[in-house]
Design an enzyme around this catalytic site. Structure first.
Site, PDB file in Angstrom:
ATOM      1  N   LYS A  26      84.848  37.759-116.304  1.00 34.67           N
ATOM      2  CA  LYS A  26      86.034  36.762-116.482  1.00 34.67           C
ATOM      3  C   LYS A  26      87.280  37.243-116.280  1.00 34.67           C
ATOM      4  CE  LYS A  26      85.156  33.894-119.823  1.00 34.67           C
ATOM      5  NZ  LYS A  26      84.823  32.506-119.617  1.00 34.67           N
ATOM      6  N   ARG A  96      88.675  34.549-125.311  1.00 39.33           N
ATOM      7  CA  ARG A  96      87.362  34.390-124.854  1.00 39.33           C
ATOM      8  C   ARG A  96      86.803  36.035-124.556  1.00 39.33           C
ATOM      9  NH1 ARG A  96      89.819  29.867-121.806  1.00 39.33           N
ATOM     10  NH2 ARG A  96      88.356  28.230-122.061  1.00 39.33           N
ATOM     11  N   GLY A 105      74.449  36.551-125.235  1.00 38.29           N
ATOM     12  CA  GLY A 105      74.378  36.970-126.586  1.00 38.29           C
ATOM     13  C   GLY A 105      75.539  37.175-127.493  1.00 38.29           C
ATOM     14  N   MET A 107      79.912  36.531-128.470  1.00 37.04           N
ATOM     15  CA  MET A 107      80.956  35.387-129.002  1.00 37.04           C
ATOM     16  C   MET A 107      81.619  34.907-127.640  1.00 37.04           C
ATOM     17  SD  MET A 107      84.474  35.653-130.884  1.00 37.04           S
ATOM     18  CE  MET A 107      85.433  34.792-129.643  1.00 37.04           C
ATOM     19  N   ARG A 352      83.164  32.473-110.943  1.00 37.07           N
ATOM     20  CA  ARG A 352      82.116  33.591-110.574  1.00 37.07           C
ATOM     21  C   ARG A 352      81.241  33.261-109.787  1.00 37.07           C
ATOM     22  NH1 ARG A 352      79.411  32.896-116.836  1.00 37.07           N
ATOM     23  NH2 ARG A 352      78.553  31.051-116.404  1.00 37.07           N
ATOM     24  N   HIS A 468      41.574  46.040-111.920  1.00 35.35           N
ATOM     25  CA  HIS A 468      40.711  45.348-111.186  1.00 35.35           C
ATOM     26  C   HIS A 468      41.400  43.640-111.108  1.00 35.35           C
ATOM     27  CE1 HIS A 468      37.214  42.763-110.396  1.00 35.35           C
ATOM     28  NE2 HIS A 468      36.963  43.498-109.441  1.00 35.35           N
ATOM     29  N   SER A 777      47.844  57.391 -94.987  1.00 34.21           N
ATOM     30  CA  SER A 777      48.208  56.223 -95.682  1.00 34.21           C
ATOM     31  C   SER A 777      48.312  56.604 -97.041  1.00 34.21           C
ATOM     32  CB  SER A 777      47.204  55.225 -95.800  1.00 34.21           C
ATOM     33  OG  SER A 777      47.802  53.991 -96.280  1.00 34.21           O
ATOM     34  N   CYS A 844      49.809  52.264 -98.752  1.00 34.18           N
ATOM     35  CA  CYS A 844      48.996  50.982 -98.881  1.00 34.18           C
ATOM     36  C   CYS A 844      48.565  50.914-100.388  1.00 34.18           C
ATOM     37  CB  CYS A 844      47.656  51.204 -98.283  1.00 34.18           C
ATOM     38  SG  CYS A 844      46.627  52.359 -98.819  1.00 34.18           S
ATOM     39  N   TYR A 864      54.916  52.144 -91.434  1.00 32.05           N
ATOM     40  CA  TYR A 864      54.695  50.844 -92.122  1.00 32.05           C
ATOM     41  C   TYR A 864      54.404  50.960 -93.808  1.00 32.05           C
ATOM     42  CZ  TYR A 864      49.705  52.103 -92.320  1.00 32.05           C
ATOM     43  OH  TYR A 864      48.613  52.707 -92.714  1.00 32.05           O
TER      44      TYR A 864
END
Ligand code: PEP
Ligand code: MG
Length: 886
Positions: A26, A96, A105, A107, A352, A468, A777, A844, A864
């Site tokens: 801020k 602020r 959370g 003030m 912001r 699984h 792989s 993979c 890849y």
């Protein structure tokens, strides 16, 4: 000397938007707005470093800071021409909090600070508005008592309600100056009663009380909880912003509002926001009055009567619209803004980067690139790949209420509601009857495939992110929450207990696979909409990425889905998943439980045509693309029969006694199946299994090549290799099968034989192994399990604590443990390339769909990544971002 106070406003800006660490979000943006000439009420920011020092020095303020704050106040006084505490023309300020990132959370705000029994009279006479002055004073007492003195705010609200009732008023705005004056007297009494002391009259005491409360709120329990949940370090500290008050409650030419420069929910390029005439900021948030629309178009769409700001305050609105444009051009992003209009004059109180939905993020990024505000590369970098998940699966309606029972692991994204069922047969039966069901199991096994397929979503009490249930659900695109440890399930009785409540079969539950939440009852969902922006951004991403993106898939449907999402081949086809199917499981069990080769061959003969037709279907979808088919890798426990009926079925198929079969199953029981007779160990001991699979692959390849004229590119992959010799032996089996098929069919297909790197030994000996294999792989699920010595199926019970205590930054089964597992990957890649410079390298494991892990793969230079179908777009975007970062 270090200083802690940074001024802004009136042509002065000691900081700017680059100073978020020091000034908080801020404060940094207020300074920035002031420096680009926007109308910002003058003020100053006390830096976050003061917060740290405040705690180091026993929650006290050094004298130098007290002097600096005096200078800050003098700065405001100089610009406003008002004096803090002056009985005739008092300066009022707001105080602020403001951390580096916004933290609900903490003030938040105290407004109208500087009012007391004397200054309220001065304010009344200079503003010529006693009502406004007394209203402001009562607001101040109420807010200060709540957030600084931490008194029960209910008492103040109650007094206000009674005052309204006594006078027959409905709205706060109905109260007169005298009414407010009377209420202030009551408020002060309440303070004495609850706090034991009179409300502070000294304006400097008020100010230091508020500053102390902001710093104090940094260590409040709710702030600590928020930091823990959002990975915010405790040593960041918060800043304090003290700023001259501007008043939105000075009559009908005054107002206050919040706005976004674009629609944060759809991304549409239209101003979006709300405002209230004759009000202060907290009125908008508190919901006491219904705010009005900002634009006429929005009001008309909503069919609302009260005039929009565009209509009610055209001049201030025009000024605001110009500020929106200036802010977007300056910050080059959608902004979230707070403003006040005081007697027709616009003031900016905050800006912001605005939070947005995934859909909006996509649209805003693409639009801004097309408007020329940002480059395409920036657009690619702006969208969080993980957020795309929201767009690919149905998601819970953010406005719907949720009755959360517990939270498990977010194993497979998407949300689903349905009737709770506790076994797969019931899931299938009810689904066939047209019911939406959620399958709830302690853990799933291959027997549950049909139930998982039939279910809208899957919930398990045990198992981690690579269990699984998780792997299969992701492959199927079913939402899944796994490892919800606080649930206990009695499948026989058809009930689960959670959070002291009972959910019975047929009760409706909802799971959110993106957050892991499990809820009672139905929660409305919204369907994905793959709009044009999605395609555009993906195209841009494809233009910059180097890594190819393949998919982990073994059904034609998954292959199709993955191709539609842009997959460039298959990186892992787990053939054991093809064996899970109900029609085959008996033959598979027969094969596993056979006493000798002859017995196995009988079962294999039955499986061959099924395997072949599977591969034909897959190759047809993937024609012309590389398809890595992994030969059987069954952790045996996943395949052994459990129920009596299953034993009976297998015994009958094999033509042997149930008792004999049970004895054989007992012989095969393993204490540690994950490290047991699986992977190529099975191929080494029973080569006929791999021989059958290789035959099915090559026969299918020939069929498809003949049918479509284009051959698929099979890459036959041997799992769980630790030594070169294992791979050599298996390669001989595969090559022999290939030659036999090619000779038989009179046609040759190009293919590769390679291996997974899933064991530390394989990584270390990669140089040698590369002599036998044409590709690697990285099977990072097992490689993580074996490198860390952490069971992938049991990890969820304790890994949470490891992450919480910072032992691992993230769940290493979700995001690669770069330091450990990553080093093995780097080493294997280097040694493999040394032997075989053109060796093909991919990944993979489940990490292939995780953006952070993909970034790591880019640095290693893999060819890849392979991800489950629904993660393919995420991988494409993450690969592009990784390439851009390099
Ligand atoms: C792996 O271990 O990373 C892998 C992809 O194989 P699976 O998950 O089937 O063991
Ligand atoms: Mg593996």
């Amino acid at each position: 000397m270090t200083h802690y106070v940074y001024r802004f406003g009136g042509g002065v800006s000691d900081g700017g938007s680059g100073d978020k660490v020091l000034l908080g979000g801020k404060g940094a943006n207020l300074a920035e707005m002031a420096s680009i000439g926007l109308p910002v009420p003058p003020g100053f920011t006390i830096a976050t470093t003061m917060c740290t020092r405040y705690y180091e020095e026993g929650q006290t303020f050094p004298e130098s800071v007290q002097d600096e704050v005096k200078t800050g106040i003098a700065h405001i006084e100089g610009i406003t021409g008002k004096t803090f505490g002056d009985a005739a023309d008092p300066l009022l300020v707001s105080v602020r909090s403001g951390a580096r990132i916004s933290m609900p959370g903490m003030m938040d705000t105290v407004l109208n600070l500087g009012l007391n029994d004397q200054t309220v009279e001065g304010l009344a006479s200079v503003s010529d508005d006693a009502r406004f002055a007394w209203d402001s004073y009562r607001r101040f007492i109420q807010m200060y008592s709540d957030v600084v003195l931490e008194l029960d705010h209910g008492r103040f609200e109650e007094a206000l309600e009674i005052a309204k009732e006594d006078r027959g008023y409905y709205l706060d705005t109905d109260l007169t100056a005298d009414d407010w004056r009377a209420l202030v007297a009551q408020y002060k009494d309440i303070v004495v009663e609850l706090w034991g002391k009179p409300f502070p009259q000294d304006v400097h005491d008020q100010l230091w009380g508020a500053i102390g409360a902001v710093f104090g709120s940094w260590q409040a329990d709710r702030a600590k909880v928020y930091r823990r949940l959002n990975d915010i370090p405790g040593d960041w500290g918060t800043a304090v912003n003290v700023q001259a008050m501007v008043f939105g409650n000075m009559g009908d030419t005054s107002a206050t509002g919040v706005a976004f420069t674009r629609d944060p929910s759809t991304g549409q390029n239209a101003y979006y926001g709300e405002f209230l005439i004759n009000a202060q900021g907290e009125d908008v948030v508190a919901g006491i009055r219904t705010p009005q629309y900002l634009t006429r178009a929005a009001r008309e769409t909503a069919n609302a009567k009260p005039l929009s700001m565009e209509e009610a305050m055209p001049e201030a609105y025009a000024e605001l619209a110009a500020v929106f444009d200036q802010l977007e051009r300056h910050y080059r992003d959608m902004q979230d803004i707070e403003f006040t209009v005081q007697q027709g004059k616009l003031w900016m109180l905050q800006t912001r980067s605005g939070k947005r939905t995934a859909k909006a993020a996509l649209k805003i990024a693409v639009d801004m690139a097309e408007e020329g505000l940002i480059s395409r590369e920036e657009a690619i970098a702006r969208v969080d790949p993980q957020a795309l998940d929201q767009l690919l699966h149905p998601t819970l309606d953010p406005d719907a209420t949720r009755d959360v029972l517990t939270k498990g692991l977010p194993a497979s994204p998407g949300a689903a509601s349905g009737f709770a069922v506790f076994d797969s047969d019931t899931a299938e039966r009810r689904s066939n009857a047209g019911d939406a069901v959620i399958l709830i199991r302690t853990e799933t096994s291959p027997e549950d495939i049909h139930g998982m397929h039939a279910a809208r979503g899957i919930l398990t009490a045990r198992g981690g992110m690579t269990s699984h249930a998780a792997v299969v659900a992701r492959g199927m695109g079913r939402p899944c929450v796994s490892g919800a440890g606080s649930i206990s399930i009695d499948a026989k009785a058809g009930v689960m207990k959670v959070a002291g409540r009972e959910i019975r079969e047929g009760d409706i539950v909802t799971i959110d696979g993106a957050t892991g939440e499990v809820m009672a009852g139905a929660v409305a969902t919204v369907q994905p909409e793959l709009a044009g922006d999605f395609g555009t951004l993906m195209e841009w991403a494809d233009g910059v990425r180097r890594l190819k993106v393949r998919t982990n898939a073994e059904t034609p449907l998954d292959c199709r889905t993955a191709r539609d999402f842009g997959a460039e081949g298959i990186g892992l086809c787990r053939t054991e998943h093809m064996f899970f199917e109900q029609s085959r499981i008996t033959a598979v069990r027969q094969m596993i439980l056979a006493e000798d080769e002859a017995g196995r061959r009988v079962a294999l003969e039955r499986l061959l045509p099924e395997q072949r037709s599977d591969f034909v279907e897959i190759f047809e979808v993937m024609v012309g693309l590389p398809c890595t088919i992994r030969l059987l890798d069954p952790p045996l426990h996943e395949f052994l029969p459990h129920a009596e009926a299953e034993f009976a079925e297998v015994a009958q198929a094999a033509g042997i006694e149930v008792e004999q079969l049970k004895r054989r199953a007992a012989e095969l029981h393993e204490f540690n199946p994950m490290l047991g007779h699986r992977g190529c160990r099975l191929g080494v001991t029973y080569p006929e299994i791999y021989e059958m699979q290789a035959r099915a692959i090559f026969e299918a390849a020939v069929i498809v090549a003949e049918k479509s004229g284009e051959a698929p590119i099979p890459e036959v992959m041997i799992p769980l290799v630790g030594t070169k010799r294992e791979l050599e032996l298996m390669k001989i089996v595969v090559d022999k099968a290939a030659q036999a098929v090619f000779a038989d069919k009179g046609r040759t297909i190009e293919y590769l034989v390679g291996t997974m790197i899933e064991l530390p030994r394989a990584a270390l000996k990669a140089g040698e192994i590369a002599e036998a294999g044409e590709f690697f792989s990285f099977g990072t699920n097992d490689l993580t399990q074996t490198t860390l010595g952490v069971s992938r199926d049991d990890a969820s019970r304790f890994l949470g604590a490891y992450v919480e205590k910072g032992i691992y930054a993230r769940d290493p089964f979700v995001s690669i443990d770069v330091e450990g597992v990553g080093e093995l990957i780097e080493l294997a890649a280097e040694r493999g390339r040394k032997t075989r410079p053109d060796i093909k390298l991919g990944i993979c494991g489940e990490h292939g769909g995780d953006p952070a892990s993909i970034a790591f793969c880019e640095t290693v230079g893999l060819d890849y990544v392979s991800a489950s179908p629904y993660r393919v777009p995420i991988a494409r975007l993450a690969a592009a971002q990784a390439a851009l970062k390099k």
